[in-house]
Design an enzyme around this catalytic site. Structure first.
Site, PDB file in Angstrom:
ATOM      1  N   HIS A 174     -72.518 -10.505  29.024  1.00  0.00           N
ATOM      2  CA  HIS A 174     -72.768  -9.183  28.441  1.00  0.00           C
ATOM      3  C   HIS A 174     -73.824  -9.282  27.337  1.00  0.00           C
ATOM      4  CE1 HIS A 174     -68.402  -8.208  29.666  1.00  0.00           C
ATOM      5  NE2 HIS A 174     -69.161  -7.381  30.354  1.00  0.00           N
ATOM      6  N   CYS A 228     -65.103  -7.587  22.009  1.00  0.00           N
ATOM      7  CA  CYS A 228     -64.456  -7.138  23.245  1.00  0.00           C
ATOM      8  C   CYS A 228     -62.979  -6.793  23.074  1.00  0.00           C
ATOM      9  CB  CYS A 228     -64.633  -8.172  24.336  1.00  0.00           C
ATOM     10  SG  CYS A 228     -64.151  -9.812  23.844  1.00  0.00           S
TER      11      CYS A 228
HETATM   12  C1  CIR Z   1     -64.345 -10.409  32.131  1.00  0.00           C
HETATM   13  O1  CIR Z   1     -64.892 -11.270  32.819  1.00  0.00           O
HETATM   14  O2  CIR Z   1     -64.545  -9.212  32.322  1.00  0.00           O
HETATM   15  C2  CIR Z   1     -63.399 -10.827  31.053  1.00  0.00           C
HETATM   16  N1  CIR Z   1     -62.740 -12.031  31.440  1.00  0.00           N
HETATM   17  C3  CIR Z   1     -64.117 -11.010  29.743  1.00  0.00           C
HETATM   18  C4  CIR Z   1     -64.683  -9.736  29.204  1.00  0.00           C
HETATM   19  C5  CIR Z   1     -65.266  -9.907  27.838  1.00  0.00           C
HETATM   20  N2  CIR Z   1     -65.823  -8.673  27.412  1.00  0.00           N
HETATM   21  C6  CIR Z   1     -66.768  -8.563  26.507  1.00  0.00           C
HETATM   22  O3  CIR Z   1     -67.257  -9.569  25.993  1.00  0.00           O
HETATM   23  N3  CIR Z   1     -67.182  -7.358  26.201  1.00  0.00           N
END
Ligand code: CIR
Length: 250
Positions: free
Chosen positions: A158, A245
């Site tokens: 991201h 997140c």
């Molecule tokens: C994913 O792959 O979607 C989750 N395991 C991690 C998401 C992390 N989100 C973020 O950094 N905004």
């Protein structure tokens, strides 16, 4: 007063998405203690926190940032790019309805909130494996701001894995990740390459919730006048998560 919406970690968090399988499995009990430390750090920054139940059917539901983009009183509830995450927004929309005008993103658009960074009147958005052109178009239509689409370096999940906003004119940017010229006119605090993970931090006024054990980044932030709230991240990191997140701050 600033609010944060968070979500408790389900037992299924052991099966959260990860680009690379972790060397040791996620310790869910430890992840929950670290999540509490994260929420406590946000509370120390003066944020009022609401935490909604997790969902066993959604292993990644703690990563609420990806499920909405909130500007003022408008919440664009997203359609996350990973199919296994596409039911997460249902409960988020329900919760945000108490404070915001909620708009839902529809197929074929996909967008993860981790790809979206507001800085002054500009919204930066990463074109990633999770965020497609229709998602970016919907972001533009909804907020009618200046939207700058950013190509991400390979293997970066991201946008906010490598850059995060500190205040209306300052960013925390991982060296060697994105061209600094993208942020011309803004103050840049650089994160050395070996500390790239620390480029993701949550700023609240002059306070910053930052990952523990990144001393050069901590020094740079302290020298710039920020008060630091370091927190442990070992377990969310196994699932490619970091700090922004784990909350929606609005
Ligand atoms: C994913 O792959 O979607 C989750 N395991 C991690 C998401 C992390 N989100 C973020 O950094 N905004």
């Amino acid at each position: 007063m600033l609010r944060a919406l968070c979500r408790y970690i389900p037992n299924s968090f052991v099966n959260a998405l990860a680009m690379t399988a972790p060397e040791t499995p996620i310790d869910v009990a430890l992840a929950r203690r670290q999540h509490l430390q994260y929420r406590d750090a946000l509370a120390e920054c003066g944020v009022a926190i609401t935490t909604i139940p997790g969902d066993e059917a959604c292993p990644d539901c703690v990563f609420v940032e990806d499920t909405a983009v909130i500007v003022g009183h408008v919440a664009l509830v997203t359609r996350p790019g990973a199919v296994s995450r596409q039911t997460e927004p249902v409960e988020i929309a329900r919760a945000l309805d108490a404070w915001c005008r909620v708009i839902r993103m529809e197929a074929p658009a996909t967008l993860d909130g981790g790809d979206v960074m507001q800085l002054g009147n500009t919204i930066y958005v990463g074109r990633s494996a999770r965020t497609n052109a229709a998602g970016i178009a919907m972001l533009e239509q909804t907020f009618r701001s200046r939207v700058v689409a950013v190509e991400l370096p390979p293997h970066v999940l991201h946008l906010k894995c490598v850059v995060s906003p500190l205040d209306h004119d300052t960013v925390l940017l991982a060296e060697g990740s994105l061209p600094p010229a993208l942020f011309a006119g803004f103050r840049i605090i650089s994160v050395p390459r070996e500390e790239t993970y620390a480029a993701n931090a949550v700023a609240v006024g002059s306070h910053v919730v930052v990952a523990q054990e990144f001393p050069r980044t901590h020094d740079a932030l302290s020298a710039a006048g920020f008060t630091l709230h370091p927190v442990p991240t070992s377990e969310v990191r196994k699932a490619d998560g970091s700090l922004t997140c784990q909350s929606l701050v609005f």
